[in-house]
Design a protein around this motif. Structure first.
Motif, mmCIF file in Angstrom:
data_model
loop_
_atom_site.group_PDB
_atom_site.id
_atom_site.type_symbol
_atom_site.label_atom_id
_atom_site.label_comp_id
_atom_site.label_asym_id
_atom_site.label_seq_id
_atom_site.Cartn_x
_atom_site.Cartn_y
_atom_site.Cartn_z
ATOM 1 N N ARG A 84 0.838 -1.202 0.000
ATOM 2 C CA ARG A 84 0.000 0.000 0.000
ATOM 3 C C ARG A 84 0.873 1.253 0.000
ATOM 4 N N GLN A 85 1.945 1.237 0.769
ATOM 5 C CA GLN A 85 2.849 2.387 0.795
ATOM 6 C C GLN A 85 3.529 2.585 -0.555
ATOM 7 N N LEU A 86 3.959 1.494 -1.174
ATOM 8 C CA LEU A 86 4.573 1.582 -2.501
ATOM 9 C C LEU A 86 3.579 2.151 -3.508
ATOM 10 N N ALA A 87 2.359 1.666 -3.470
ATOM 11 C CA ALA A 87 1.324 2.163 -4.382
ATOM 12 C C ALA A 87 1.111 3.661 -4.200
ATOM 13 N N LEU A 88 1.013 4.100 -2.967
ATOM 14 C CA LEU A 88 0.773 5.521 -2.715
ATOM 15 C C LEU A 88 1.968 6.374 -3.120
ATOM 16 N N ARG A 89 3.190 5.849 -2.992
ATOM 17 C CA ARG A 89 4.365 6.587 -3.489
ATOM 18 C C ARG A 89 4.300 6.721 -5.010
ATOM 19 N N GLN A 90 3.928 5.640 -5.686
ATOM 20 C CA GLN A 90 3.803 5.679 -7.147
ATOM 21 C C GLN A 90 2.758 6.717 -7.568
ATOM 22 N N VAL A 91 1.654 6.738 -6.855
ATOM 23 C CA VAL A 91 0.582 7.691 -7.152
ATOM 24 C C VAL A 91 1.072 9.116 -6.915
ATOM 25 N N HIS A 92 1.676 9.347 -5.771
ATOM 26 C CA HIS A 92 2.132 10.690 -5.405
ATOM 27 C C HIS A 92 3.123 11.243 -6.425
ATOM 28 N N GLU A 93 3.981 10.389 -6.978
ATOM 29 C CA GLU A 93 4.974 10.827 -7.975
ATOM 30 C C GLU A 93 4.322 11.355 -9.252
ATOM 31 N N ARG A 94 3.079 10.984 -9.492
ATOM 32 C CA ARG A 94 2.405 11.386 -10.724
ATOM 33 C C ARG A 94 1.432 12.549 -10.546
ATOM 34 N N LEU A 95 1.277 13.000 -9.336
ATOM 35 C CA LEU A 95 0.349 14.088 -9.017
ATOM 36 C C LEU A 95 1.099 15.418 -9.036
ATOM 37 N N ARG A 96 0.570 16.385 -9.767
ATOM 38 C CA ARG A 96 1.223 17.690 -9.800
ATOM 39 C C ARG A 96 1.114 18.343 -8.424
ATOM 40 N N THR A 97 1.982 19.269 -8.151
ATOM 41 C CA THR A 97 1.912 20.027 -6.902
ATOM 42 C C THR A 97 0.559 20.728 -6.830
ATOM 43 N N GLY A 98 -0.133 20.556 -5.742
ATOM 44 C CA GLY A 98 -1.450 21.148 -5.567
ATOM 45 C C GLY A 98 -2.573 20.317 -6.146
ATOM 46 N N GLY A 99 -2.239 19.143 -6.727
ATOM 47 C CA GLY A 99 -3.255 18.268 -7.295
ATOM 48 C C GLY A 99 -4.076 17.578 -6.215
ATOM 49 N N ILE A 100 -5.135 16.922 -6.637
ATOM 50 C CA ILE A 100 -6.085 16.283 -5.734
ATOM 51 C C ILE A 100 -5.975 14.770 -5.862
ATOM 52 N N LEU A 101 -5.906 14.081 -4.726
ATOM 53 C CA LEU A 101 -5.937 12.624 -4.682
ATOM 54 C C LEU A 101 -7.225 12.207 -3.986
ATOM 55 N N ILE A 102 -7.999 11.364 -4.654
ATOM 56 C CA ILE A 102 -9.226 10.828 -4.063
ATOM 57 C C ILE A 102 -9.097 9.320 -4.066
ATOM 58 N N SER A 103 -9.289 8.719 -2.899
ATOM 59 C CA SER A 103 -9.145 7.282 -2.766
ATOM 60 C C SER A 103 -10.367 6.678 -2.093
ATOM 61 N N ALA A 104 -10.624 5.433 -2.414
ATOM 62 C CA ALA A 104 -11.701 4.681 -1.771
ATOM 63 C C ALA A 104 -11.090 3.416 -1.180
ATOM 64 N N PHE A 105 -11.676 2.949 -0.129
ATOM 65 C CA PHE A 105 -11.195 1.721 0.494
ATOM 66 C C PHE A 105 -12.359 1.058 1.220
ATOM 67 N N ILE A 106 -12.146 -0.190 1.571
ATOM 68 C CA ILE A 106 -13.120 -0.929 2.360
ATOM 69 C C ILE A 106 -12.457 -1.259 3.686
ATOM 70 N N SER A 107 -13.127 -0.941 4.770
ATOM 71 C CA SER A 107 -12.579 -1.276 6.074
ATOM 72 C C SER A 107 -12.745 -2.775 6.324
ATOM 73 N N ARG A 108 -12.137 -3.259 7.360
ATOM 74 C CA ARG A 108 -12.251 -4.683 7.680
ATOM 75 C C ARG A 108 -13.677 -5.084 7.976
ATOM 76 N N TYR A 109 -14.544 -4.104 8.215
ATOM 77 C CA TYR A 109 -15.953 -4.400 8.490
ATOM 78 C C TYR A 109 -16.821 -4.289 7.223
ATOM 79 N N GLY A 110 -16.208 -4.049 6.088
ATOM 80 C CA GLY A 110 -16.941 -3.853 4.844
ATOM 81 C C GLY A 110 -17.788 -5.054 4.445
ATOM 82 N N ILE A 111 -17.348 -6.235 4.805
ATOM 83 C CA ILE A 111 -18.100 -7.425 4.434
ATOM 84 C C ILE A 111 -19.448 -7.496 5.161
ATOM 85 N N LEU A 112 -19.551 -6.805 6.274
ATOM 86 C CA LEU A 112 -20.799 -6.813 7.028
ATOM 87 C C LEU A 112 -21.844 -5.982 6.337
#
Length: 157
Positions: free
Chosen positions: A129-157
């Motif tokens: 996850r950290q590697l992925a976010l570093r890869q993403v951050h390297e491609r975002l311009r200064t002042g750009g917007i990052l929007i992410s979605a995730f499922i918590s461990r309780y998402g299956i409920l």
């Protein structure tokens, strides 16, 4: 890095399951659109990681964004490309079959916004996850917007 070939194989072997997922989960789709409307810049370039069959890709292209659609599944990207072509938006979208942990094949490092709408669900190792976010951050311009979605461990409920 964790081997996620099983994830790619799952989506490659059953792309139709993903094709209607946002119809089945309408609330997720509507809430995500609200977030996109509120936080995305009015125009510009969007890197959409986890584009799947292109539901958000079509929406973004219709709004005038230039989109680079990334997915781990080549089959989902084919469906995304078909959906974009059917919407008459082929000139505004590029496609890259890639793992979020290695975005070296993604053109550009100055995206106005980056969406990470699903890949983090599948990365169970903290280092991945950290590697992925570093890869993403390297491609975002200064002042750009990052929007992410995730499922918590309780998402299956």
């Amino acid at each position: 890095m964790d081997d996620i070939h099983d994830i790619a194989n799952f989506y490659n072997n059953a792309p139709e399951q993903e094709a209607d997922r946002l119809d089945r989960h309408q609330l997720e789709y509507e809430l995500t659109l609200r977030v996109l409307e509120q936080y995305l810049p009015k125009n510009g370039s969007v890197l959409e990681i986890g584009a799947a069959t292109g539901r958000y890709t079509v929406h973004l292209a219709k709004k005038g964004y230039t989109v680079t659609a990334i997915d781990l599944s080549a089959e989902l990207l084919k469906k995304c490309q078909k959906n974009i072509q059917n919407a008459g938006l082929a000139e505004t979208v590029r496609y890259v079959n890639a793992d979020v942990r290695d975005l070296s094949s993604v053109p550009g490092k100055d995206y106005d916004a980056i969406l990470v709408m699903g890949p983090l669900y599948h990365l169970v190792e903290k280092e991945d996850r950290q590697l992925a976010l570093r890869q993403v951050h390297e491609r975002l311009r200064t002042g750009g917007i990052l929007i992410s979605a995730f499922i918590s461990r309780y998402g299956i409920l």
